[in-house]
Design a protein around this motif. Structure first.
Motif, PDB file in Angstrom:
ATOM      1  N   LYS A   1    -100.523 -34.912 -18.439  1.00 30.44           N
ATOM      2  CA  LYS A   1    -101.046 -33.387 -18.298  1.00 30.44           C
ATOM      3  C   LYS A   1     -99.895 -32.811 -17.330  1.00 30.44           C
ATOM      4  CE  LYS A   1    -104.411 -33.653 -21.089  1.00 30.44           C
ATOM      5  NZ  LYS A   1    -104.630 -32.933 -22.442  1.00 30.44           N
ATOM      6  N   ARG A   2     -99.254 -33.490 -16.442  1.00 33.54           N
ATOM      7  CA  ARG A   2     -98.249 -32.894 -15.684  1.00 33.54           C
ATOM      8  C   ARG A   2     -98.902 -31.902 -14.638  1.00 33.54           C
ATOM      9  NH1 ARG A   2     -92.923 -34.637 -17.359  1.00 33.54           N
ATOM     10  NH2 ARG A   2     -92.110 -33.133 -15.706  1.00 33.54           N
ATOM     11  N   ILE A   3     -99.902 -32.354 -14.087  1.00 34.02           N
ATOM     12  CA  ILE A   3    -100.503 -31.379 -13.033  1.00 34.02           C
ATOM     13  C   ILE A   3     -99.430 -30.963 -11.854  1.00 34.02           C
ATOM     14  CG2 ILE A   3    -102.507 -30.919 -11.483  1.00 34.02           C
ATOM     15  CD1 ILE A   3    -103.389 -31.229 -14.431  1.00 34.02           C
ATOM     16  N   GLY A   4     -98.947 -32.111 -11.498  1.00 32.49           N
ATOM     17  CA  GLY A   4     -97.860 -31.811 -10.477  1.00 32.49           C
ATOM     18  C   GLY A   4     -96.902 -30.658 -10.558  1.00 32.49           C
ATOM     19  N   ASP A   5     -96.491 -30.328 -11.902  1.00 36.76           N
ATOM     20  CA  ASP A   5     -95.654 -29.440 -12.154  1.00 36.76           C
ATOM     21  C   ASP A   5     -96.264 -27.751 -11.842  1.00 36.76           C
ATOM     22  OD1 ASP A   5     -93.765 -31.003 -13.113  1.00 36.76           O
ATOM     23  OD2 ASP A   5     -93.982 -30.540 -15.382  1.00 36.76           O
ATOM     24  N   LEU A   6     -97.543 -28.065 -12.107  1.00 35.79           N
ATOM     25  CA  LEU A   6     -98.482 -26.773 -11.829  1.00 35.79           C
ATOM     26  C   LEU A   6     -98.579 -26.557 -10.367  1.00 35.79           C
ATOM     27  CD1 LEU A   6    -100.172 -24.455 -12.961  1.00 35.79           C
ATOM     28  CD2 LEU A   6    -102.063 -26.243 -13.337  1.00 35.79           C
ATOM     29  N   ILE A   7     -98.630 -27.250  -9.828  1.00 32.17           N
ATOM     30  CA  ILE A   7     -98.702 -27.456  -8.122  1.00 32.17           C
ATOM     31  C   ILE A   7     -97.328 -26.985  -7.690  1.00 32.17           C
ATOM     32  CG2 ILE A   7     -99.211 -28.501  -5.907  1.00 32.17           C
ATOM     33  CD1 ILE A   7    -101.012 -30.510  -7.499  1.00 32.17           C
ATOM     34  N   GLU A   8     -96.406 -27.355  -8.200  1.00 28.26           N
ATOM     35  CA  GLU A   8     -95.170 -26.910  -7.654  1.00 28.26           C
ATOM     36  C   GLU A   8     -94.964 -25.312  -7.998  1.00 28.26           C
ATOM     37  OE1 GLU A   8     -91.743 -29.295  -8.716  1.00 28.26           O
ATOM     38  OE2 GLU A   8     -92.758 -31.158  -8.777  1.00 28.26           O
ATOM     39  N   ALA A   9     -95.280 -24.980  -9.310  1.00 24.88           N
ATOM     40  CA  ALA A   9     -94.838 -23.624  -9.540  1.00 24.88           C
ATOM     41  C   ALA A   9     -95.965 -22.716  -8.684  1.00 24.88           C
ATOM     42  CB  ALA A   9     -95.598 -23.406 -11.180  1.00 24.88           C
ATOM     43  N   VAL A  10     -97.063 -23.120  -8.455  1.00 27.54           N
ATOM     44  CA  VAL A  10     -97.892 -22.339  -7.341  1.00 27.54           C
ATOM     45  C   VAL A  10     -97.263 -22.223  -6.175  1.00 27.54           C
ATOM     46  CG1 VAL A  10    -100.238 -22.195  -6.382  1.00 27.54           C
ATOM     47  CG2 VAL A  10    -100.058 -22.773  -8.774  1.00 27.54           C
ATOM     48  N   ALA A  11     -96.591 -23.498  -5.744  1.00 31.81           N
ATOM     49  CA  ALA A  11     -96.112 -23.357  -4.298  1.00 31.81           C
ATOM     50  C   ALA A  11     -94.818 -22.246  -4.303  1.00 31.81           C
ATOM     51  CB  ALA A  11     -95.404 -24.748  -4.057  1.00 31.81           C
ATOM     52  N   ARG A  12     -94.345 -22.269  -5.351  1.00 38.15           N
ATOM     53  CA  ARG A  12     -93.136 -21.152  -5.743  1.00 38.15           C
ATOM     54  C   ARG A  12     -93.517 -19.706  -5.582  1.00 38.15           C
ATOM     55  NH1 ARG A  12     -88.326 -23.649  -9.678  1.00 38.15           N
ATOM     56  NH2 ARG A  12     -88.392 -25.704  -8.944  1.00 38.15           N
ATOM     57  N   LEU A  13     -94.840 -19.510  -6.112  1.00 34.31           N
ATOM     58  CA  LEU A  13     -95.206 -18.135  -5.971  1.00 34.31           C
ATOM     59  C   LEU A  13     -95.867 -17.975  -4.635  1.00 34.31           C
ATOM     60  CD1 LEU A  13     -97.794 -18.225  -9.193  1.00 34.31           C
ATOM     61  CD2 LEU A  13     -95.516 -17.263  -9.091  1.00 34.31           C
TER      62      LEU A  13
ATOM     63  N   VAL B   1    -102.611 -16.995 -21.307  1.00 40.53           N
ATOM     64  CA  VAL B   1    -102.557 -18.540 -21.232  1.00 40.53           C
ATOM     65  C   VAL B   1    -101.097 -18.508 -21.194  1.00 40.53           C
ATOM     66  CG1 VAL B   1    -102.726 -20.672 -22.608  1.00 40.53           C
ATOM     67  CG2 VAL B   1    -104.512 -18.930 -22.857  1.00 40.53           C
ATOM     68  N   VAL B   2    -100.660 -19.598 -20.113  1.00 41.68           N
ATOM     69  CA  VAL B   2     -99.283 -20.064 -19.993  1.00 41.68           C
ATOM     70  C   VAL B   2     -99.368 -21.634 -20.218  1.00 41.68           C
ATOM     71  CG1 VAL B   2     -97.203 -20.537 -18.261  1.00 41.68           C
ATOM     72  CG2 VAL B   2     -98.888 -18.458 -18.543  1.00 41.68           C
ATOM     73  N   CYS B   3     -98.748 -21.889 -21.514  1.00 42.42           N
ATOM     74  CA  CYS B   3     -98.749 -23.393 -21.691  1.00 42.42           C
ATOM     75  C   CYS B   3     -97.341 -24.110 -22.198  1.00 42.42           C
ATOM     76  CB  CYS B   3     -99.731 -23.682 -22.738  1.00 42.42           C
ATOM     77  SG  CYS B   3     -99.384 -22.782 -24.585  1.00 42.42           S
TER      78      CYS B   3
ATOM     79  N   GLY C   1    -100.068 -14.839 -24.778  1.00 41.81           N
ATOM     80  CA  GLY C   1     -99.549 -15.710 -23.521  1.00 41.81           C
ATOM     81  C   GLY C   1     -98.176 -16.043 -23.557  1.00 41.81           C
ATOM     82  N   TYR C   2     -97.971 -17.112 -22.954  1.00 42.82           N
ATOM     83  CA  TYR C   2     -96.434 -17.458 -22.680  1.00 42.82           C
ATOM     84  C   TYR C   2     -96.089 -18.997 -22.961  1.00 42.82           C
ATOM     85  CZ  TYR C   2     -95.441 -12.769 -20.748  1.00 42.82           C
ATOM     86  OH  TYR C   2     -95.283 -11.514 -20.556  1.00 42.82           O
ATOM     87  N   LEU C   3     -95.247 -19.256 -23.297  1.00 41.72           N
ATOM     88  CA  LEU C   3     -94.627 -20.629 -23.543  1.00 41.72           C
ATOM     89  C   LEU C   3     -93.628 -20.980 -22.651  1.00 41.72           C
ATOM     90  CD1 LEU C   3     -94.981 -20.691 -27.467  1.00 41.72           C
ATOM     91  CD2 LEU C   3     -96.633 -21.984 -26.004  1.00 41.72           C
ATOM     92  N   TYR C   4     -93.480 -22.211 -22.300  1.00 46.20           N
ATOM     93  CA  TYR C   4     -92.330 -22.835 -21.494  1.00 46.20           C
ATOM     94  C   TYR C   4     -92.192 -24.005 -21.974  1.00 46.20           C
ATOM     95  CZ  TYR C   4     -95.000 -25.767 -18.667  1.00 46.20           C
ATOM     96  OH  TYR C   4     -96.035 -26.600 -18.102  1.00 46.20           O
ATOM     97  N   ASP C   5     -90.787 -24.608 -21.862  1.00 47.99           N
ATOM     98  CA  ASP C   5     -90.435 -26.103 -22.263  1.00 47.99           C
ATOM     99  C   ASP C   5     -91.147 -26.910 -21.069  1.00 47.99           C
ATOM    100  OD1 ASP C   5     -88.950 -24.980 -24.249  1.00 47.99           O
ATOM    101  OD2 ASP C   5     -86.993 -25.030 -22.938  1.00 47.99           O
ATOM    102  N   VAL C   6     -91.496 -28.043 -21.613  1.00 46.09           N
ATOM    103  CA  VAL C   6     -92.088 -28.956 -20.871  1.00 46.09           C
ATOM    104  C   VAL C   6     -91.222 -29.479 -19.841  1.00 46.09           C
ATOM    105  CG1 VAL C   6     -93.099 -31.423 -20.949  1.00 46.09           C
ATOM    106  CG2 VAL C   6     -93.371 -30.123 -22.882  1.00 46.09           C
ATOM    107  N   GLY C   7     -91.933 -29.222 -18.514  1.00 42.17           N
ATOM    108  CA  GLY C   7     -91.209 -29.848 -17.218  1.00 42.17           C
ATOM    109  C   GLY C   7     -90.464 -28.700 -16.407  1.00 42.17           C
ATOM    110  N   ASP C   8     -90.111 -27.488 -17.188  1.00 38.25           N
ATOM    111  CA  ASP C   8     -89.332 -26.453 -16.639  1.00 38.25           C
ATOM    112  C   ASP C   8     -90.220 -25.907 -15.346  1.00 38.25           C
ATOM    113  OD1 ASP C   8     -87.668 -24.608 -15.826  1.00 38.25           O
ATOM    114  OD2 ASP C   8     -86.980 -24.366 -18.006  1.00 38.25           O
TER     115      ASP C   8
ATOM    116  N   THR D   1     -89.323 -23.936 -13.223  1.00 37.55           N
ATOM    117  CA  THR D   1     -88.968 -22.605 -12.862  1.00 37.55           C
ATOM    118  C   THR D   1     -89.554 -21.742 -13.864  1.00 37.55           C
ATOM    119  OG1 THR D   1     -86.828 -23.458 -11.732  1.00 37.55           O
ATOM    120  CG2 THR D   1     -86.994 -21.152 -12.468  1.00 37.55           C
ATOM    121  N   ALA D   2     -89.304 -22.160 -15.228  1.00 32.81           N
ATOM    122  CA  ALA D   2     -89.746 -21.117 -16.107  1.00 32.81           C
ATOM    123  C   ALA D   2     -91.273 -21.059 -16.090  1.00 32.81           C
ATOM    124  CB  ALA D   2     -89.524 -21.676 -17.656  1.00 32.81           C
ATOM    125  N   LEU D   3     -92.120 -21.893 -15.725  1.00 29.11           N
ATOM    126  CA  LEU D   3     -93.474 -21.952 -15.593  1.00 29.11           C
ATOM    127  C   LEU D   3     -93.922 -21.060 -14.410  1.00 29.11           C
ATOM    128  CD1 LEU D   3     -96.276 -22.940 -16.053  1.00 29.11           C
ATOM    129  CD2 LEU D   3     -95.890 -25.032 -14.497  1.00 29.11           C
ATOM    130  N   ALA D   4     -93.153 -21.073 -13.437  1.00 35.06           N
ATOM    131  CA  ALA D   4     -93.435 -20.015 -12.200  1.00 35.06           C
ATOM    132  C   ALA D   4     -93.193 -18.723 -12.665  1.00 35.06           C
ATOM    133  CB  ALA D   4     -92.522 -20.615 -11.041  1.00 35.06           C
TER     134      ALA D   4
END
Length: 371
Positions: free
Chosen positions: A203-215, A290-292, A308-315, A317-320
């Motif tokens: 589920k890559r929750i870590g990516d989500l936490i990193e994106a929130v940190a950038r915001l 939705v951002v997924c 919503g928006y789509l982004y490549d898995v693991g990216d 920067t794009a998620l943020a």
């Protein structure tokens, strides 16, 4: 009007597949169907009296045990003797053993595929390619799942049937809570980014936490809420290392996640793979943008820039960046949320899902819906 449903196991009615099976069974019962339900292996839930029909425990072990095959054959004979002509199978081991054993007893088998095959192994694929020839149809919950089933299991297109998950049309009860936030209150209210997902690496929750940190680094007033069971420790550690532990709330597994989704401003899903995401549908029901990740069946649900928006898995920067666009534009959030609520009325209705299954059962065994 008889149907048998067989699964490897039934853990709880809130998991993705289990919840859809429950909706299917209850819907068929309301339409007058006689449904039998069996599992290969017992669970605490299946031993309880919470399920709407009696759960038959077959006591089936591994697919390599000959007694497992004999047990299923005897069960199939019993079904046939009681007038059941179609069985719908869910999960892995049952998909291997049931088709040939049911065929021997003159019972037709439908199997379901509901993910992108992360569980496939050499043994399972070899077994499935052999036993799939006895299958009368494969029900897939997205086009992406159907494509990977055809490619890896060798199932011909004529046997593949895409039926999206179904949900009740009570969307009006999940209206956005942001309508009440105006002026200064809206400015002071943190923009809540939320996710409904179990705490697993996929589920890559870590990516989500990193994106929130950038915001947060960009000075945006945001908060992350995670609804889902699992070990929080590694994700809390990531949040602490990034200095945003105070901005992240882990809410655990919840039987009614929509109560929490209604408090999201933006809904996220960062999975490496998804067949058809129940979480995204819950976001749509609640009218959330939705951002997924652009994987599996997600792009069948989310149209880029529309709902919503789509982004490549693991990216990350794009998620943020996708989050930033929505954090800074509450009007776009509301517009996308409205589009999602409207989409729920037709494509993913419970009635549509039930009717498509009934038509399929009738096509597989003409007369089954009038028996």
């Amino acid at each position: 009007m008889k149907l048998a449903i067989v699964m490897d196991r039934y853990d709880n009615p809130y998991a993705g597949t289990e919840s859809q099976v429950l909706k299917l069974l209850e819907g068929l019962q309301e339409k007058g169907w006689d449904v039998r339900f069996a599992v290969f292996r017992e669970t605490d839930y299946s031993r309880s009296d919470a399920f709407p029909v009696e759960i038959e425990h077959l006591g089936v072990a591994s697919i390599s045990n000959p007694r497992s095959w004999w047990t299923v054959y005897r069960y199939a004979r019993g079904l046939a003797e009681d007038g059941y002509r179609v069985v719908h199978v869910f999960f892995n081991d049952a998909s291997v053993i049931c088709p040939p054993m049911m065929r021997l007893a003159s019972v037709k088998t439908l199997i379901s595929r509901r993910d992108m095959g992360f569980w496939y192994s050499g043994l399972y694929l070899r077994a499935l390619r052999l036993t799939d020839r006895f299958v009368h149809g494969v029900v897939c919950n997205s086009k992406a799942v159907a494509e990977i089933t055809a490619r890896l299991e060798g199932v011909p297109a004529s046997k593949l049937h895409v039926i999206y998950n179904g949900y009740p049309n009570d969307i009006q009860t999940y209206a956005s809570n942001q309508d009440e936030l105006t002026g200064l209150a809206a400015q002071e209210h943190p923009c809540v980014i939320g996710i409904v997902a179990n705490l697993r690496p996929i589920k890559r929750i870590g990516d989500l936490i990193e994106a929130v940190a950038r915001l947060n680094e960009l000075g945006r007033n945001v908060e992350l809420r995670v609804v889902g069971g699992g070990d929080q420790a590694p994700y809390l550690q990531i949040a602490e290392q990034l200095g945003i532990a105070h901005l992240v709330r882990f809410l655990g597994s919840q039987p009614e996640p929509e109560r929490y989704i209604r408090e999201f401003d933006i809904a996220a899903l960062c999975s490496e793979t998804e067949g058809f995401s129940n979480a995204i549908i819950e976001y749509l029901r609640c009218g959330k943008p939705v951002v997924c990740s652009n994987t599996g069946g997600n792009p069948e649900i989310i149209a880029e820039g529309v709902n919503g928006y789509l982004y490549d898995v693991g990216d990350v920067t794009a998620l943020a960046d996708r989050f930033l666009t929505l954090v800074d534009d509450p009007i776009k959030r509301e517009t996308m949320g409205r589009a999602n609520r409207e989409q729920m009325f037709g494509r993913y209705s419970l009635e549509a899902m039930l009717n498509q299954h009934i038509r399929l059962y009738q096509n597989v065994e003409p007369g089954v819906a009038e028996a």
